[in-house]
Design a protein around this motif. Structure first.
Motif, PDB file in Angstrom:
ATOM      1  N   ILE A 164       0.832  -1.202   0.000  1.00 51.66           N
ATOM      2  CA  ILE A 164       0.000   0.000   0.000  1.00 51.66           C
ATOM      3  C   ILE A 164       0.871   1.258   0.000  1.00 51.66           C
ATOM      4  N   GLU A 165       0.280   2.362  -0.415  1.00 48.17           N
ATOM      5  CA  GLU A 165       0.979   3.638  -0.285  1.00 48.17           C
ATOM      6  C   GLU A 165       1.160   3.953   1.195  1.00 48.17           C
ATOM      7  N   LEU A 170       1.288   9.818   4.923  1.00 49.67           N
ATOM      8  CA  LEU A 170       0.137   8.903   4.859  1.00 49.67           C
ATOM      9  C   LEU A 170       0.519   7.631   5.609  1.00 49.67           C
ATOM     10  N   GLN A 171       0.253   7.608   6.919  1.00 48.15           N
ATOM     11  CA  GLN A 171       0.793   6.545   7.762  1.00 48.15           C
ATOM     12  C   GLN A 171      -0.147   5.343   7.924  1.00 48.15           C
ATOM     13  N   GLN A 172      -1.404   5.478   7.523  1.00 45.43           N
ATOM     14  CA  GLN A 172      -2.300   4.324   7.388  1.00 45.43           C
ATOM     15  C   GLN A 172      -2.416   3.479   8.665  1.00 45.43           C
ATOM     16  N   LEU A 173      -2.488   4.124   9.804  1.00 44.64           N
ATOM     17  CA  LEU A 173      -2.490   3.374  11.064  1.00 44.64           C
ATOM     18  C   LEU A 173      -3.648   2.375  11.173  1.00 44.64           C
ATOM     19  N   SER A 190       6.060   3.957  -2.549  1.00 47.53           N
ATOM     20  CA  SER A 190       6.407   5.379  -2.350  1.00 47.53           C
ATOM     21  C   SER A 190       6.792   5.649  -0.901  1.00 47.53           C
ATOM     22  N   PRO A 191       7.701   4.838  -0.330  1.00 47.83           N
ATOM     23  CA  PRO A 191       8.030   4.995   1.082  1.00 47.83           C
ATOM     24  C   PRO A 191       8.695   6.328   1.414  1.00 47.83           C
ATOM     25  N   ASN A 263       1.954  12.893  10.025  1.00 50.43           N
ATOM     26  CA  ASN A 263       0.844  12.318   9.256  1.00 50.43           C
ATOM     27  C   ASN A 263      -0.200  13.367   8.884  1.00 50.43           C
ATOM     28  N   GLU A 264      -0.590  13.366   7.616  1.00 52.44           N
ATOM     29  CA  GLU A 264      -1.645  14.261   7.122  1.00 52.44           C
ATOM     30  C   GLU A 264      -2.748  13.479   6.413  1.00 52.44           C
ATOM     31  N   ASP A 265      -2.658  12.145   6.435  1.00 52.72           N
ATOM     32  CA  ASP A 265      -3.574  11.298   5.651  1.00 52.72           C
ATOM     33  C   ASP A 265      -3.619  11.763   4.194  1.00 52.72           C
ATOM     34  N   ARG A 266      -2.459  12.143   3.666  1.00 49.36           N
ATOM     35  CA  ARG A 266      -2.382  12.703   2.321  1.00 49.36           C
ATOM     36  C   ARG A 266      -1.914  11.660   1.319  1.00 49.36           C
TER      37      ARG A 266
END
Length: 278
Positions: A164-165, A170-173, A190-191, A263-266
């Protein structure tokens, strides 16, 4: 050169290097040299895809590398236009031919394509490939929890990996937690944030200065300490070498907290809930 990268043990017992080399956007005629440079630097995990158009160049580098096949971990992916049971089996054969391999170590569905509704039958073809031993592990990319729920209700093999991205913007917790609870390893694409200024963020540059490292090394180390699998991509030999030199230092709790605060959830790429390109 032997590899210095520690493995992640996938849910079927297969060992996957925690850091690999990605070839997204590397032209086919440049892939051979880029992959050769990566192998020389100690990478053993190579991540390609049918959609990248460089499986052939990647395969040439593998064939010429002198690295034993059992020491390599090769990932490729099924493109959206080939979803469906029979078409998946055909597409997999074509990927193997281009790579010049008898098997891959990991085969992934590139996108769920929820509007098309074919990822379950596609994954059933993956299960056939897996049971035949032609992929040592199978998994998915960009699958949200609802897609994984649908998959688990209709198939038998839990995906080994969900790519996943994932980067500090965008840390996707919640998704990381969901996958971890099901034994699905998270692999970050895209790490390093794909040139969106992440490596110039003051919090990152300050940590880099503190450790005498580059910002990219700091971000990769953050991923590794979270338990993510990472596949940084570069065609620059110095950066290819730099990106694997991340196993001889550690971030402390303050460093991790500072990066986690970014993190910006971007998203920089498409939203898997709505992306349906075929």
């Amino acid at each position: 050169m032997s590899s210095k990268v520690p493995p992640i043990i996938l849910n079927n017992g297969v060992e996957m290097p925690q850091l690999g080399f990605g070839v997204w956007q590397v032209p086919n005629d440049e892939a051979e040299q880029a992959v050769a440079t990566a192998l020389e630097a100690g990478y053993r995990s190579i991540d390609t895809a049918a959609a990248y158009g460089n499986e052939e160049g990647t395969g040439k580098a593998l064939a010429k590398s002198g690295v034993a096949r059992q020491d390599l971990f090769i990932t490729t992916k099924l493109w959206n236009t080939d979803q469906g049971y029979d078409s998946t089996l055909r597409a997999f054969d074509e990927s193997l031919d281009r790579l010049g391999l008898d098997y891959v170590d990991l085969y992934l569905i590139h996108w769920p394509l929820p509007a098309r509704g074919t990822f379950v039958e596609t994954y059933k073809a993956f299960e056939t490939i897996y049971s035949d031993g032609r992929a040592k592990a199978i998994g998915v990319c960009n699958f949200l929890p609802e897609h994984l729920d649908e998959l688990s209700g209709a198939t038998n093999v839990v995906p080994a990996v969900n790519q996943i991205e994932l980067h500090p913007f965008l840390q996707q917790l919640p998704d990381r937690k969901y996958n971890a609870e099901r034994g699905i390893a998270i692999e970050a694409w895209s790490p390093l944030g794909r040139g969106q200024g992440l490596l110039e963020v003051p919090a990152i540059t300050a940590i880099a200065q503190k450790h005498g490292r580059t910002p990219a090394q700091v971000v990769l180390r953050w991923h590794l300490q979270l338990g993510n699998i990472v596949i940084p991509k570069s065609v620059t030999p110095s950066r290819i070498k730099e990106n694997i030199e991340v196993f001889d230092f550690s971030l402390d709790a303050d460093d991790i907290a500072a990066i986690s605060a970014l993190n910006e959830d971007r998203r920089l790429g498409p939203d898997p809930a709505t992306f349906n390109l075929v």
